[in-house]
Write a protein that holds these residues in place. Structure first.
Motif, PDB file in Angstrom:
ATOM      1  N   ILE A  20       0.836  -1.204   0.000  1.00 40.49           N
ATOM      2  CA  ILE A  20       0.000   0.000   0.000  1.00 40.49           C
ATOM      3  C   ILE A  20       0.869   1.251   0.000  1.00 40.49           C
ATOM      4  O   ILE A  20       0.603   2.215  -0.728  1.00 40.49           O
ATOM      5  CB  ILE A  20      -0.950  -0.007   1.212  1.00 40.49           C
ATOM      6  N   ASP A  21       1.922   1.249   0.813  1.00 37.72           N
ATOM      7  CA  ASP A  21       2.829   2.394   0.865  1.00 37.72           C
ATOM      8  C   ASP A  21       3.497   2.651  -0.487  1.00 37.72           C
ATOM      9  O   ASP A  21       3.866   3.787  -0.790  1.00 37.72           O
ATOM     10  CB  ASP A  21       3.909   2.169   1.928  1.00 37.72           C
ATOM     11  N   SER A  22       3.672   1.593  -1.280  1.00 36.51           N
ATOM     12  CA  SER A  22       4.353   1.746  -2.568  1.00 36.51           C
ATOM     13  C   SER A  22       3.455   2.373  -3.637  1.00 36.51           C
ATOM     14  O   SER A  22       3.948   2.886  -4.647  1.00 36.51           O
ATOM     15  CB  SER A  22       4.871   0.396  -3.065  1.00 36.51           C
ATOM     16  N   LEU A  23       2.138   2.335  -3.427  1.00 32.73           N
ATOM     17  CA  LEU A  23       1.191   2.848  -4.429  1.00 32.73           C
ATOM     18  C   LEU A  23       0.913   4.326  -4.183  1.00 32.73           C
ATOM     19  O   LEU A  23      -0.208   4.720  -3.850  1.00 32.73           O
ATOM     20  CB  LEU A  23      -0.096   2.019  -4.393  1.00 32.73           C
ATOM     21  N   VAL A  24       1.914   5.146  -4.366  1.00 32.36           N
ATOM     22  CA  VAL A  24       1.792   6.579  -4.058  1.00 32.36           C
ATOM     23  C   VAL A  24       0.828   7.288  -5.003  1.00 32.36           C
ATOM     24  O   VAL A  24       0.291   8.356  -4.666  1.00 32.36           O
ATOM     25  CB  VAL A  24       3.171   7.260  -4.086  1.00 32.36           C
ATOM     26  N   ARG A  25       0.599   6.746  -6.189  1.00 30.50           N
ATOM     27  CA  ARG A  25      -0.346   7.333  -7.131  1.00 30.50           C
ATOM     28  C   ARG A  25      -1.546   6.428  -7.374  1.00 30.50           C
ATOM     29  O   ARG A  25      -2.246   6.557  -8.375  1.00 30.50           O
ATOM     30  CB  ARG A  25       0.355   7.637  -8.463  1.00 30.50           C
ATOM     31  N   GLY A  26      -1.778   5.516  -6.461  1.00 33.40           N
ATOM     32  CA  GLY A  26      -2.895   4.602  -6.602  1.00 33.40           C
ATOM     33  C   GLY A  26      -2.559   3.419  -7.483  1.00 33.40           C
ATOM     34  O   GLY A  26      -1.446   3.293  -8.005  1.00 33.40           O
ATOM     35  N   GLY A  27      -3.528   2.536  -7.614  1.00 37.50           N
ATOM     36  CA  GLY A  27      -3.314   1.344  -8.427  1.00 37.50           C
ATOM     37  C   GLY A  27      -4.131   0.178  -7.907  1.00 37.50           C
ATOM     38  O   GLY A  27      -5.227   0.365  -7.377  1.00 37.50           O
ATOM     39  N   THR A  28      -3.570  -1.005  -8.031  1.00 32.66           N
ATOM     40  CA  THR A  28      -4.279  -2.229  -7.654  1.00 32.66           C
ATOM     41  C   THR A  28      -3.452  -3.035  -6.665  1.00 32.66           C
ATOM     42  O   THR A  28      -2.234  -3.177  -6.826  1.00 32.66           O
ATOM     43  CB  THR A  28      -4.561  -3.095  -8.897  1.00 32.66           C
ATOM     44  N   LEU A  29      -4.126  -3.547  -5.644  1.00 29.24           N
ATOM     45  CA  LEU A  29      -3.497  -4.409  -4.650  1.00 29.24           C
ATOM     46  C   LEU A  29      -4.118  -5.794  -4.774  1.00 29.24           C
ATOM     47  O   LEU A  29      -5.327  -5.957  -4.618  1.00 29.24           O
ATOM     48  CB  LEU A  29      -3.734  -3.844  -3.242  1.00 29.24           C
ATOM     49  N   ASP A  30      -3.291  -6.796  -5.080  1.00 27.81           N
ATOM     50  CA  ASP A  30      -3.747  -8.185  -5.166  1.00 27.81           C
ATOM     51  C   ASP A  30      -3.171  -8.965  -3.994  1.00 27.81           C
ATOM     52  O   ASP A  30      -1.950  -8.945  -3.768  1.00 27.81           O
ATOM     53  CB  ASP A  30      -3.284  -8.816  -6.475  1.00 27.81           C
ATOM     54  N   VAL A  31      -4.041  -9.644  -3.254  1.00 26.12           N
ATOM     55  CA  VAL A  31      -3.627 -10.373  -2.057  1.00 26.12           C
ATOM     56  C   VAL A  31      -4.054 -11.833  -2.192  1.00 26.12           C
ATOM     57  O   VAL A  31      -5.240 -12.122  -2.384  1.00 26.12           O
ATOM     58  CB  VAL A  31      -4.255  -9.765  -0.783  1.00 26.12           C
ATOM     59  N   GLY A  32      -3.088 -12.739  -2.100  1.00 29.06           N
ATOM     60  CA  GLY A  32      -3.415 -14.153  -2.262  1.00 29.06           C
ATOM     61  C   GLY A  32      -2.706 -15.040  -1.266  1.00 29.06           C
ATOM     62  O   GLY A  32      -1.619 -14.719  -0.781  1.00 29.06           O
ATOM     63  N   ALA A  33      -3.317 -16.175  -0.942  1.00 26.84           N
ATOM     64  CA  ALA A  33      -2.711 -17.175  -0.053  1.00 26.84           C
ATOM     65  C   ALA A  33      -3.280 -18.538  -0.408  1.00 26.84           C
ATOM     66  O   ALA A  33      -4.476 -18.676  -0.676  1.00 26.84           O
ATOM     67  CB  ALA A  33      -2.992 -16.842   1.401  1.00 26.84           C
ATOM     68  N   GLU A  34      -2.414 -19.554  -0.422  1.00 24.03           N
ATOM     69  CA  GLU A  34      -2.852 -20.907  -0.722  1.00 24.03           C
ATOM     70  C   GLU A  34      -1.832 -21.905  -0.177  1.00 24.03           C
ATOM     71  O   GLU A  34      -0.752 -21.524   0.281  1.00 24.03           O
ATOM     72  CB  GLU A  34      -3.016 -21.104  -2.224  1.00 24.03           C
ATOM     73  N   ILE A  35      -2.197 -23.184  -0.204  1.00 21.95           N
ATOM     74  CA  ILE A  35      -1.280 -24.258   0.146  1.00 21.95           C
ATOM     75  C   ILE A  35      -0.861 -24.962  -1.138  1.00 21.95           C
ATOM     76  O   ILE A  35      -1.702 -25.363  -1.942  1.00 21.95           O
ATOM     77  CB  ILE A  35      -1.928 -25.276   1.097  1.00 21.95           C
ATOM     78  N   ARG A  36       0.456 -25.097  -1.335  1.00 24.20           N
ATOM     79  CA  ARG A  36       0.971 -25.763  -2.526  1.00 24.20           C
ATOM     80  C   ARG A  36       2.204 -26.577  -2.146  1.00 24.20           C
ATOM     81  O   ARG A  36       3.132 -26.045  -1.545  1.00 24.20           O
ATOM     82  CB  ARG A  36       1.317 -24.743  -3.606  1.00 24.20           C
ATOM     83  N   GLU A  37       2.166 -27.847  -2.470  1.00 22.96           N
ATOM     84  CA  GLU A  37       3.295 -28.744  -2.235  1.00 22.96           C
ATOM     85  C   GLU A  37       3.762 -28.698  -0.779  1.00 22.96           C
ATOM     86  O   GLU A  37       4.951 -28.653  -0.490  1.00 22.96           O
ATOM     87  CB  GLU A  37       4.450 -28.402  -3.181  1.00 22.96           C
ATOM     88  N   GLY A  38       2.785 -28.692   0.122  1.00 22.20           N
ATOM     89  CA  GLY A  38       3.114 -28.749   1.540  1.00 22.20           C
ATOM     90  C   GLY A  38       3.508 -27.435   2.176  1.00 22.20           C
ATOM     91  O   GLY A  38       3.836 -27.394   3.360  1.00 22.20           O
ATOM     92  N   ASN A  39       3.496 -26.355   1.400  1.00 25.22           N
ATOM     93  CA  ASN A  39       3.875 -25.049   1.934  1.00 25.22           C
ATOM     94  C   ASN A  39       2.717 -24.065   1.851  1.00 25.22           C
ATOM     95  O   ASN A  39       1.908 -24.108   0.918  1.00 25.22           O
ATOM     96  CB  ASN A  39       5.053 -24.452   1.157  1.00 25.22           C
TER      97      ASN A  39
END
Length: 219
Positions: free
Chosen positions: A125-144
């Motif tokens: 969020i701090d990096s988007l000084v002129r706005g934009g899009t924030l994509d947030v994801g989380a999942e389990i893959r190969e045990g991690n």
């Protein structure tokens, strides 16, 4: 990390918290002073609206930092995904030029993963000084547990020292309140047997983390 470094890190995190709370708390103080002097009912109503907004902002930031930096004793070992999502959305309430997209294929997160997710979101969020899009994801893959946060927009503001802190390559003597949070989550990920990485482009910043499933999340 020795005791001296732990104390320094805690002090820097406190400095960051105080810096971020100074504006909304200062607005509360100024608003109360104006309210005491103002007699016009319309102006008093405007001041009250500003006070309510500042109070909400202060509360949201305190809740965010409690979970992002603190022990978060009010939660169990795992945190329902609704909590970090609501905290991130609260940070965006006064940033109408940022759109958030969610890809959370899990029901809950362990506390270490929550801290990583929240701090990633703050950095993005701090990096988007002129706005934009924030994509947030989380999942389990190969045990991690895998967490990815992407900030994309017309201009990305990112201090490379934060990147070094995320990678664990920043000298602790160079730590500051600006890099302390990144350093903290790098230590968390390492303690869990995982790691962090990032990639910066002209129009995007991608932050990634992996942790063993037992330390990260359960779907």
């Amino acid at each position: 990390m020795n005791d001296r470094q732990s104390i320094d890190l805690a002090a820097m995190l406190c400095s960051r918290l105080c810096h971020d709370l100074l504006s909304p708390v200062g607005a509360l103080s100024n608003g109360l002073e104006l309210l005491a002097l103002e007699t016009d009912e319309e102006m008093r109503a405007n001041v009250m609206a500003l006070l309510e907004q500042s109070a909400r902002t202060s509360t949201s930031k305190l809740k965010f930092f409690r979970l992002a930096f603190g022990a978060a004793g009010g939660f169990g070992d795992r945190v329902d995904m609704a909590e970090p999502r609501s905290l991130i959305e609260a940070l965006l309430t006064d940033k109408g030029n940022i759109t958030v997209n969610w890809a959370l294929d899990v029901a809950n997160l362990g506390k270490p993963a929550v801290k990583v997710l929240l701090n990633f979101a703050q950095i993005a969020i701090d990096s988007l000084v002129r706005g934009g899009t924030l994509d947030v994801g989380a999942e389990i893959r190969e045990g991690n547990c895998e967490i990815v946060v992407r900030a994309s927009g017309p201009r990305i503001a990112f201090d490379e020292t934060i990147g070094k802190a995320l990678e664990g390559s920043l000298d602790t003597a160079d730590l500051s309140s600006r890099t302390a949070a990144a350093h903290m989550i790098a230590l968390l990920a390492e303690d869990c047997g995982g790691g962090l990485q990032y990639a910066r482009h002209d129009d995007a910043l991608v932050l990634g983390a992996f942790m063993p499933e037992s330390e990260g999340l359960i779907g």
